[in-house]
Design an enzyme around this catalytic site. Structure first.
Site, PDB file in Angstrom:
ATOM      1  N   ARG A  31      74.119 -13.965  -0.649  1.00 45.63           N
ATOM      2  CA  ARG A  31      72.862 -14.503  -1.159  1.00 45.63           C
ATOM      3  C   ARG A  31      72.251 -15.328  -0.032  1.00 45.63           C
ATOM      4  O   ARG A  31      72.753 -16.393   0.313  1.00 45.63           O
ATOM      5  CB  ARG A  31      73.140 -15.377  -2.377  1.00 45.63           C
ATOM      6  CG  ARG A  31      71.918 -16.092  -2.951  1.00 45.63           C
ATOM      7  CD  ARG A  31      71.072 -15.156  -3.779  1.00 45.63           C
ATOM      8  NE  ARG A  31      70.201 -15.885  -4.684  1.00 45.63           N
ATOM      9  CZ  ARG A  31      68.888 -15.662  -4.778  1.00 45.63           C
ATOM     10  NH1 ARG A  31      68.317 -14.730  -4.011  1.00 45.63           N
ATOM     11  NH2 ARG A  31      68.150 -16.320  -5.641  1.00 45.63           N
ATOM     12  N   GLY A  32      71.177 -14.820   0.559  1.00 42.80           N
ATOM     13  CA  GLY A  32      70.633 -15.407   1.768  1.00 42.80           C
ATOM     14  C   GLY A  32      70.253 -16.869   1.654  1.00 42.80           C
ATOM     15  O   GLY A  32      70.482 -17.660   2.564  1.00 42.80           O
ATOM     16  N   GLU A  33      69.656 -17.260   0.530  1.00 38.45           N
ATOM     17  CA  GLU A  33      69.217 -18.643   0.366  1.00 38.45           C
ATOM     18  C   GLU A  33      70.386 -19.618   0.412  1.00 38.45           C
ATOM     19  O   GLU A  33      70.229 -20.772   0.796  1.00 38.45           O
ATOM     20  CB  GLU A  33      68.472 -18.795  -0.964  1.00 38.45           C
ATOM     21  CG  GLU A  33      67.141 -18.049  -0.990  1.00 38.45           C
ATOM     22  CD  GLU A  33      66.499 -18.099  -2.362  1.00 38.45           C
ATOM     23  OE1 GLU A  33      66.949 -18.915  -3.196  1.00 38.45           O
ATOM     24  OE2 GLU A  33      65.558 -17.323  -2.609  1.00 38.45           O
ATOM     25  N   ASP A  34      71.582 -19.157   0.030  1.00 43.60           N
ATOM     26  CA  ASP A  34      72.767 -20.030   0.017  1.00 43.60           C
ATOM     27  C   ASP A  34      73.478 -20.077   1.361  1.00 43.60           C
ATOM     28  O   ASP A  34      73.997 -21.123   1.762  1.00 43.60           O
ATOM     29  CB  ASP A  34      73.782 -19.532  -1.029  1.00 43.60           C
ATOM     30  CG  ASP A  34      73.288 -19.715  -2.448  1.00 43.60           C
ATOM     31  OD1 ASP A  34      72.292 -20.432  -2.639  1.00 43.60           O
ATOM     32  OD2 ASP A  34      73.908 -19.147  -3.360  1.00 43.60           O
ATOM     33  N   THR A  35      73.546 -18.939   2.059  1.00 47.08           N
ATOM     34  CA  THR A  35      74.490 -18.851   3.191  1.00 47.08           C
ATOM     35  C   THR A  35      73.912 -18.297   4.485  1.00 47.08           C
ATOM     36  O   THR A  35      74.602 -18.265   5.508  1.00 47.08           O
ATOM     37  CB  THR A  35      75.689 -17.953   2.801  1.00 47.08           C
ATOM     38  OG1 THR A  35      75.229 -16.606   2.613  1.00 47.08           O
ATOM     39  CG2 THR A  35      76.371 -18.449   1.540  1.00 47.08           C
ATOM     40  N   ARG A  36      72.644 -17.843   4.462  1.00 47.59           N
ATOM     41  CA  ARG A  36      72.095 -17.135   5.622  1.00 47.59           C
ATOM     42  C   ARG A  36      72.212 -17.948   6.912  1.00 47.59           C
ATOM     43  O   ARG A  36      72.600 -17.412   7.956  1.00 47.59           O
ATOM     44  CB  ARG A  36      70.625 -16.779   5.377  1.00 47.59           C
ATOM     45  CG  ARG A  36      69.889 -16.331   6.640  1.00 47.59           C
ATOM     46  CD  ARG A  36      68.475 -15.896   6.346  1.00 47.59           C
ATOM     47  NE  ARG A  36      68.453 -14.581   5.742  1.00 47.59           N
ATOM     48  CZ  ARG A  36      68.614 -13.449   6.421  1.00 47.59           C
ATOM     49  NH1 ARG A  36      68.858 -13.475   7.710  1.00 47.59           N
ATOM     50  NH2 ARG A  36      68.563 -12.285   5.815  1.00 47.59           N
ATOM     51  N   GLY A  64      61.391  -8.282  -4.344  1.00 46.60           N
ATOM     52  CA  GLY A  64      60.605  -7.404  -5.195  1.00 46.60           C
ATOM     53  C   GLY A  64      61.001  -5.959  -5.167  1.00 46.60           C
ATOM     54  O   GLY A  64      60.291  -5.104  -5.670  1.00 46.60           O
ATOM     55  N   GLU A  98      74.562  -4.561  -5.487  1.00 47.20           N
ATOM     56  CA  GLU A  98      75.445  -4.341  -4.338  1.00 47.20           C
ATOM     57  C   GLU A  98      76.903  -4.438  -4.765  1.00 47.20           C
ATOM     58  O   GLU A  98      77.730  -3.594  -4.429  1.00 47.20           O
ATOM     59  CB  GLU A  98      75.187  -5.416  -3.262  1.00 47.20           C
ATOM     60  CG  GLU A  98      74.076  -5.114  -2.320  1.00 47.20           C
ATOM     61  CD  GLU A  98      73.963  -6.158  -1.216  1.00 47.20           C
ATOM     62  OE1 GLU A  98      73.072  -5.990  -0.369  1.00 47.20           O
ATOM     63  OE2 GLU A  98      74.750  -7.130  -1.183  1.00 47.20           O
TER      64      GLU A  98
END
Length: 511
Positions: A31-36, A64, A98
């Site tokens: 999840r990019g917002e958490d770990t990117r 989207g 995924e």
């Protein structure tokens, strides 16, 4: 902290994977917002730095859009999937799709799935609690029920897998190092299926020994592998030798140093080192000091991997691998020995002690030899436990006993067990102070004597100063005393069998 389950089970999970060529080594799900910009980025770069081909899908493309066929194909064509389960992972339907496809590929195609619980509890993932609960309240209202159930099943399954649980109690870099190490090592296993396919409990020691080697470092390192005979020192050295050998300019594995040194002297061993590493059959060694000069002068600029197997005297090491400056930067010399003092006297940089097999691995090895199966046959459970206890986690003993018992009836097993129990069991765990007191009374210099026995892998000082000696060594000692006089027990230095003691006392035949 580290793996949530025994890491020795890790290779077997991937061994079933298809041997077909994969497009990617690793697929990263996150999840990019958490770990990117933190954990995921550091992990990706660490994998890339090790030459591990990793697919990281672009988070920007997710907005989207439904998960596309290209991404499904990337998952399918990856050997490993690392799933970073962060607090808001379940808030993304893309991530959940995924995950569902990854679990499908695990079941259908043998993909190895490695979860990272990113400051979340695995049980919360498994049971969809806390931050993994609220998103499903909304999904139940809006999404197709079958799709939502797939997500729930996938989270339950991934929550049950062995993985890494990130906590504030240790640096993330340690977890990243372990993850990359496991994947790197497992990829090397694929290159050597014949070597590792029948080995039990080898994974954890290989990981630990490879870590001791620190192959990426440019210094010269001597690494000792220490244990009693039959513990698998040579096997461990050979597996690691084959797995890391491509990192070196040249390599050599010198077997049975002790035996060959005794039988043929030093020169043939020096010659083999020169032959294996330089591949120069015309460079002949005349005598041992000529060998020292040639090894030092010819190898001092080469990055080599050299294994000296079963060394028992300092002179052997002095003549074959004298000093660090004999070898070029990045060189690794692996030495296996039963005597810790020989390794210490030579100034090795690290000593790795090989431990006995744990209960699970001991049972697996025993069953593979005694039954040619992975489990104990019903009629043999109790008998097997007796033999496992007798072998004490010693791989060689488990193999010899298991092979000997194969094909025999349970009655024959009982006869063999009785023969092994001819000597009544004694308490082999005694307090160190009690042992020292006994030896002191006998004038045997106990402090020095115990240290000597420990260094030679004959004794161990366990928790609470308990002294441990392997059953097989205890029996060997008794057999040596038995050989003092086969026919007349009264002439032996010690007695332990009831019938012998009774005869000697009855006839007053003691020494």
């Amino acid at each position: 902290m580290g793996m949530e389950a025994d890491s020795s089970s890790f290779p077997s999970s991937s061994s079933s994977s298809s041997t077909a060529q994969r497009k990617y080594d690793v697929f990263l799900s996150f999840r990019g917002e958490d770990t990117r910009n933190n954990f995921m980025d550091h992990l990706f770069n660490a994998l890339k730095g090790k030459g591990i081909h990793t697919f990281r899908d672009d988070e920007e493309l997710k907005k989207g859009k439904a998960i596309g066929p290209e991404l499904l194909e990337a998952i399918k064509e990856s050997k490993f999937a690392v799933i970073i389960l962060s607090k808001d992972y379940a808030s993304s339907t893309w991530c959940l799709d995924e995950l569902a496809h990854i679990i499908f590929c695990k079941e259908e195609k043998g993909m190895t799935v490695l979860p990272v619980f990113h400051y979340v509890d695995p049980s919360d993932v498994r049971k969809q609690r806390k931050t993994f609960e609220q998103p499903f309240v909304e999904y139940e209202k809006k999404e197709n029920k079958e799709r939502v159930e797939k997500w729930r099943v996938a989270l339950r399954q991934v929550g049950n897998l062995a993985g890494w649980h990130l906590k504030d109690t240790r640096p993330e870099s340690q977890d990243i190092q372990e993850i990359v190490g496991c994947i790197s090592l497992n990829l090397k296993y694929d290159a050597f299926p014949y070597i590792t396919k029948d080995l039990v409990g080898i994974y954890s020691p290989v990981v630990e020994l490879e870590s001791c080697l620190a192959v990426g470092s440019n210094d010269v390192r001597f690494i000792g592998i220490w244990a009693m005979g039959g513990m698998g020192k040579t096997t461990l050295a050979r597996v690691v030798y084959h797995m890391v050998s491509k990192e070196f300019e040249a390599r050599g594995f010198i077997e049975d140093v002790r035996k060959n040194f005794e039988n043929y002297g030093c020169v043939p061993l020096q010659q083999k080192i020169i032959d294996d590493i330089l591949k120069d059959k015309d460079l002949k060694i005349e005598e041992e000091y000529d060998g020292v000069l040639k090894i030092k002068s010819r190898l001092s600029r080469k990055k080599i991997l050299l294994v000296l197997d079963d060394v028992d005297k300092s002179k052997q090491l002095k003549m074959l691998s004298g000093e660090h400056d004999w070898f070029g930067p990045g060189t690794r010399i692996i030495i296996t020995a039963r005597d810790k003092h020989v390794l210490e006297a030579h100034g090795v940089d690290t000593i790795y002690e090989v431990k006995g097999l744990n209960d699970e691995n001991a049972l697996q090895l025993f069953c593979s030899k005694a039954f040619r199966k992975k489990h104990v046959l019903d009629d043999y459970i109790e008998l097997s436990n007796h033999f496992l206890k007798y072998a004490g986690g010693l791989p060689l003993a488990l193999e010899v006993l298991g092979s000997f018992l194969f094909g025999k009836s349970s009655v024959e097993w009982k006869i063999v067990l009785e023969r092994l129990k001819e000597f009544p069991e004694e308490v082999i765990l005694q307090k160190k102070d009690h042992v020292v007191e006994k030896l002191d009374i006998l004038g045997l210099y106990p402090v020095l004597g115990l240290e000597e026995l420990i260094d030679k892998s004959l004794l161990k000082i366990m928790y609470d100063d308990m002294v441990w000696m392997h059953d097989l060594l205890e029996e060997m000692g008794r057999n040596l005393v038995f050989q003092e006089c086969l026919d007349d027990p009264g002439k032996r230095s010690r007695l332990w069998v009831y019938n012998d003691i009774d005869k000697v006392l009855e006839k007053n035949k003691g020494t």
